[in-house]
Design an enzyme around this catalytic site. Structure first.
Site, mmCIF file in Angstrom:
data_model
loop_
_atom_site.group_PDB
_atom_site.id
_atom_site.type_symbol
_atom_site.label_atom_id
_atom_site.label_comp_id
_atom_site.label_asym_id
_atom_site.label_seq_id
_atom_site.Cartn_x
_atom_site.Cartn_y
_atom_site.Cartn_z
ATOM 1 N N ASP A 4 -11.813 -6.604 -2.838
ATOM 2 C CA ASP A 4 -12.641 -7.823 -2.774
ATOM 3 C C ASP A 4 -14.002 -7.432 -2.235
ATOM 4 O O ASP A 4 -14.213 -6.288 -1.841
ATOM 5 C CB ASP A 4 -11.977 -8.847 -1.838
ATOM 6 C CG ASP A 4 -11.839 -8.296 -0.422
ATOM 7 O OD1 ASP A 4 -12.774 -8.457 0.357
ATOM 8 O OD2 ASP A 4 -10.804 -7.655 -0.111
ATOM 9 N N GLU B 266 0.811 -1.217 0.000
ATOM 10 C CA GLU B 266 0.000 0.000 0.000
ATOM 11 C C GLU B 266 0.847 1.271 0.000
ATOM 12 O O GLU B 266 0.352 2.341 -0.382
ATOM 13 C CB GLU B 266 -0.973 -0.021 1.193
ATOM 14 C CG GLU B 266 -2.045 -1.093 1.001
ATOM 15 C CD GLU B 266 -2.883 -1.371 2.225
ATOM 16 O OE1 GLU B 266 -4.066 -1.729 2.073
ATOM 17 O OE2 GLU B 266 -2.370 -1.264 3.359
#
Ligand code: SAH
Length: 228
Positions: free
Chosen positions: A196, A12
């Site tokens: 997701d 990230e």
């Protein structure tokens, strides 16, 4: 001005460090904080490791040790809201801890005495994000993000979080960053790109989209840096 940018996982923050290019690392409490000088502004970038405890330590360190005056979280999340698809961006307008439960004493779920169920992020940082999204024609949802120390990969658990907290996305760090920033009076915002849908396929989807979704969030945060 000193800004702190936090991710949970190395994936990230890697796109941010690649874009900033020039940084020096400083070690505190088992994490590396990358210091970047941009004109008269300083930026600290770090990944906390996964979960609420790690991200609380990282945000506290950014503020109390490195003097960060604003905090942005950039990362990925599971989508709960039906209109959030992989890659979409969500700005956490409100954050809550769905795994806090002292309801045995009559308290509502998510509530800790002397604290609150929902903590709101900073209106100014959020409006900067909104403006960028508008200018760039990027879809940016605003809503509630629920955090807890579990990867949600189950439709029933997903429904439970939606039902009790009205959450639009689920992750594992936003609400703890919110608690720290709120108590220390530091403006913060939580940006996430969906990796997701927190259902039975979440692990496979996460592995497939972590890098691309993390990059999407990081690219957006880079644009925010130009306007802060
Ligand atoms: N695959 C990793 C673990 C990822 S945990 C490993 O093996 O090390 C999931 C991370 O992404 C957390 O930092 C969390 O904030 C975020 N996240 C993405 N989808 C999530 C979901 N469905 N439930 C909870 N957190 C999610």
């Amino acid at each position: 001005m000193t800004l702190g940018i936090i991710g949970a996982m190395i994936e990230e923050i890697t796109p941010l460090l690649e874009l900033f290019g020039d940084y020096k690392g400083r070690q505190v409490g088992g994490n590396t904080y990358y210091e970047i000088q941009r004109g008269e502004h300083k930026i600290f970038v770090a990944y906390s490791k996964i979960g609420k405890v790690h991200s609380a330590l990282t945000s506290s360190t950014m503020i109390l040790h490195f003097g960060c005056e604003k905090i942005i979280f950039s990362g990925v999340a599971g989508g709960l809201s039906a209109d959030l698809k992989v890659g979409d961006l969500i700005l956490g307008q409100k954050l809550c801890q769905y795994d806090v439960d002292i309801s045995a004493f009559g308290h509502p779920l998510g509530f800790i005495p002397e604290s609150k169920i929902f903590i709101e992020s900073d209106a100014t940082l959020n409006s900067i994000a909104r403006e960028i999204a508008k200018k760039q024609g990027i879809k940016l949802k605003e809503g509630t993000i629920a955090s807890g120390d579990a990867f949600i990969a189950d439709s029933q658990k997903k429904q439970w979080i939606i039902q009790h907290f009205g959450a639009d996305a689920v992750e594992m760090e936003g609400a703890s960053v919110a608690v720290v920033c709120d108590l220390l009076a530091v403006p913060f915002c939580i940006l996430r790109s969906i990796s997701d849908s927190a259902d039975g396929n979440a692990d496979v989807s996460f592995d497939e989209f972590l890098v691309s979704s993390a990059k999407r969030s990081a690219d957006f945060v880079m644009m925010m840096c130009e306007m802060i």
